[in-house]
Design an enzyme around this catalytic site. Structure first.
Site, PDB file in Angstrom:
ATOM      1  N   LEU A  91       0.910  -1.155  -0.302  1.00 27.24           N
ATOM      2  CA  LEU A  91      -0.175  -0.391   0.142  1.00 27.24           C
ATOM      3  C   LEU A  91       0.865   1.456   0.140  1.00 27.24           C
ATOM      4  O   LEU A  91       1.447   1.167   1.208  1.00 27.24           O
ATOM      5  CB  LEU A  91      -1.148   0.290   1.148  1.00 27.24           C
ATOM      6  CG  LEU A  91      -1.978   1.121   1.401  1.00 27.24           C
ATOM      7  CD1 LEU A  91      -2.379   0.740  -0.087  1.00 27.24           C
ATOM      8  CD2 LEU A  91      -2.692   1.669   2.606  1.00 27.24           C
ATOM      9  N   ASP A  92       1.014   2.233  -0.823  1.00 24.65           N
ATOM     10  CA  ASP A  92       1.116   3.493  -0.854  1.00 24.65           C
ATOM     11  C   ASP A  92       2.779   3.483  -1.573  1.00 24.65           C
ATOM     12  O   ASP A  92       3.258   4.253  -1.131  1.00 24.65           O
ATOM     13  CB  ASP A  92       1.584   4.336   0.665  1.00 24.65           C
ATOM     14  CG  ASP A  92       0.120   4.719   0.515  1.00 24.65           C
ATOM     15  OD1 ASP A  92      -1.263   4.482   0.403  1.00 24.65           O
ATOM     16  OD2 ASP A  92      -0.684   5.060   1.877  1.00 24.65           O
TER      17      ASP A  92
END
Lengths: 288, 288, 288, 288
Positions: B232-233
């Site tokens: 994530l990210d």
């Protein structure tokens, strides 16, 4: 960009666009053991347009291969009517700087040069005023003071040209040089003189752009770096930039803002010229 | 960029760098009557590095030549261990948009699409809320409302995947889709999902970046468009941009500024993906 | 900026500079229970210059106090020769939009309006073409199609003025309205018409700025939002911005870049007008 | 901004917000013959928030009036619980610069100082290396070489503090000073030390931000100027800026880009501090 590779060369070319150019050039380079690391191409129109190309490559056995390439590319160039230039990233270009009294553009170039950000030799600085002599000499660079008046202009330019030739100068940067060069002078150094104009051309052409910008109430102050041609302020634009201002700025403060955008814009243009990233086509530039 | 040429194709490739690749590729294209109009190359290191290339070319007798090239490039690719992709500029990619409740990124994409600035098909929009149904349908695009809860997530993703496959979708844009996709989902669409993250990554990772930016007193608000990976990210960054803010901005006003920088950043990234300008290498992107 | 306070008002004033103005104004506001939350001042010159001021304040018991202030400020204004305007942040201004065929500026305004980023009423859109009727009406806004030809211009403007008066319009935004307004029209709405000019004024004045920018080889594309005066393209500049372009851009692609910088520049100017942040002085603007 | 007025003073204040502050301050200034030329105010919340104000004004009979104001404002300050500072634009602040080996931030400050863009005295430069001695002395500024090792740190800081006190220094600029100051040192100069951090905080906190930025594949390189507090990299941010980069940049080239954004960001922050435009509130700054 910083050059770390001792074996690097750059080929810049332009010619009428037609199929096979890229193949011919890359075959030629391959057969000379070149390894292409960066290549950019641009065609104004695949049919009857002009084709522009920049190839950066590494050469094992550099000194020998470089000369071979320089010699043997000519037949290919003739076949495709190519206008070309081969540059060794190893060989430093020789840059002359012309200044008057203002030092901001000069200092930006000198700092970047000393910091290793501009891979270039600076054999001399020429000025029509003596104000910056000490500054320039503190960088170990010879400073030539050649005053210019209406009467002495021709003679002064003759001296300048002699100095430029004696020092094997490759290109000239007008770092806020407040004299208009004669047509004769300009024509001796085609695509070899870079000027910084203190406005976002074509707005505020000519003198006193900051006073004009003030009275027009603009919200951005700009600067334009361009090659010098016979048409004042009309040469091919290399780079432009702007800085935000507001109603509180006096003419003097606009001038300060201008100084800051001028020096950044000029130094980018000079860096690109040094790195052989620029091709002039008509009255425009390609920045590869 | 606007596509005006009906006969244009793009070849994207990556392989271990070694001499001769450019010559081999350009010979191949030349022998297939291609006329190269733009070409970009990048080598991480000429010795033992990786080589990346994008060639845009025109093909006379397009439909026939395109298939020939597609078939006959494979042997060359094998010789040089090339990972490659050939795209026709004539064929529109098919883009699915995922949204939740916020419409700013969605609308930016839809306007640019209708204005002809994004050369793409949008066969469907999928949302976990019904709020934007009318907006989407007013553009003549089918809208699928698939609510997602902790319990129904797996089922919802199954439906989404079915829709994507049924519509032959090429890539997915998460235009402020406020659900975290499962690892299974992401792995089915490698390098095919673009997300807009509402901060200048890696600053303010995770939720509530504007509240964090407010409490830290930052002077610029940023956004990051990236390909989605399992982390994530942490996926490869495609584009980033910032907007100037000051102490007067409340958290809500930072959010407004953020919306404006998000939609511009995302739409640039999507345009580059559509134009086959992006190559992922490791956890980075090359933007040609 | 988003308005969250129901009790907020703004006072804008200009007068010859002399000591005591700020004290007089702030005493007056204090004695009326106003609590100043933001105040900006600018003097062209403390001696014999002009003084400009914007004060934003909260008023308890708003409706009553607002009227009192409006009535009782006049004597002070007369003492100091103050030109002033008092605005309630609670009262929405009424904005008319004029468009022709291009929708990018219109849509930017409509989206920001619906998103709550522009605190304004839009009672009508007027166009000399019918192309955007459906778009406008899908936002629930009445659309008036008033064709304009050389012969019907006077009559058309009479209709426009009637509509503007009937709808109590406060200001007009020319969102790429491709007609030149008559001097009579302009003089009826002084400092009440905002136009977006598709160039970085004063560069490329007049028609076809993108073709001109292309042939000049510029590296930045700009846009200028300004108040409309009798002198075409010469009214007070409100905001300017630029977007970076390069040699690869065709005239058409410059136009696309231009559209994007136009809509952002115009919407910022409109927001400032709505928030009473603008004062015109001579041919310039103050943006507080 | 350039100061041209010999009679100018600036009053900075902060206090709990409540009605009447602006009136009280402007009455006081008016009764002392001050003529306000610029004034900025900011309230975090009119109800129970904090109020910040900056007033710039001209004083006839400056020397006498300035002292009167300084003495007589105290009772008003006590009534409103105002924290305040009065500065004469005529009196130059005294700035100490700390450097190590890198000269880009130092040179930017020195050039702007010599060009009259920074209205400040620079009584000394302190460094833990001797590399920049000649450069600094060529500007006529005393250079103090105080080496710092783990063992000598306390002693070195004692020397530094003595020098700062002996020279009546008003504030310290860490222009790429590569030593972490002790908590004792920092606490002696609250809101008086400005540092330039070589990243867009809070991204890439700590050492080697360019290596981190490279491996993360960012598209923008940033810098942050902030006041130094006990929490490393966590002090109030004064200014931030970014520069666009791309996949071709090596770590070394990112560092070069970083140098350029660092020097511009730092010099803006220093100029604002000199002009008394900055107020620290909590862990943030107001830039008036």
């Amino acid at each position: 960009m910083l050059h770390t590779n001792e074996n690097r060369a750059t080929l810049l070319l332009s010619c009428p666009d037609r199929p096979g150019i890229v193949a011919a050039v890359s075959n030629f380079l391959y057969s000379n053991n070149a390894n292409i690391v960066q290549s950019d191409q641009y065609s104004t129109d695949p049919e009857n347009g002009m084709f522009y190309m920049r190839v950066e490559f590494d050469l094992p056995n550099f000194d020998h291969s470089f000369l071979t390439i320089k010699k043997e590319f000519e037949p290919i160039a003739q076949t495709y009517e190519i206008d070309w230039r081969l540059a060794s990233a190893k060989r430093m270009k020789r840059m002359a700087i012309f200044v008057s009294k203002e030092d901001h553009c000069l200092l930006e170039l000198l700092w970047k040069w000393r910091a290793g950000e501009l891979f270039v030799d600076i054999p001399l600085v020429i000025s029509n005023h003596s104000d910056l002599q000490q500054t320039v000499e503190s960088y170990g660079i010879p400073f030539y003071y050649i005053p210019v008046s209406k009467e002495t202009k021709q003679e002064a330019e003759a001296k300048q040209i002699e100095l430029i030739q004696d020092h094997n100068i490759d290109f000239i940067v007008l770092a806020r040089y407040m004299q208009i060069l004669s047509s004769d002078f300009v024509q001796q150094f085609p695509k070899q003189i870079i000027n910084i104009h203190h406005s976002f051309l074509p707005a505020f052409i000519g003198a006193n752009p900051y006073a004009k910008a003030f009275s027009r109430g603009v919200k951005l102050i700009g600067a334009t770096a361009h090659y010098v041609t016979d048409d004042l302020d009309e040469g091919p634009i290399i780079e432009q930039d702007v800085l935000r201002v507001n109603h509180r700025y006096t003419v003097e403060q606009l001038r300060v803002a201008g100084r800051n955008v001028e020096r950044l814009t000029l130094s980018r243009a000079v860096a690109w010229h040094i790195e052989d990233r620029l091709i002039v086509f008509g009255n425009k530039t390609i920045v590869f």
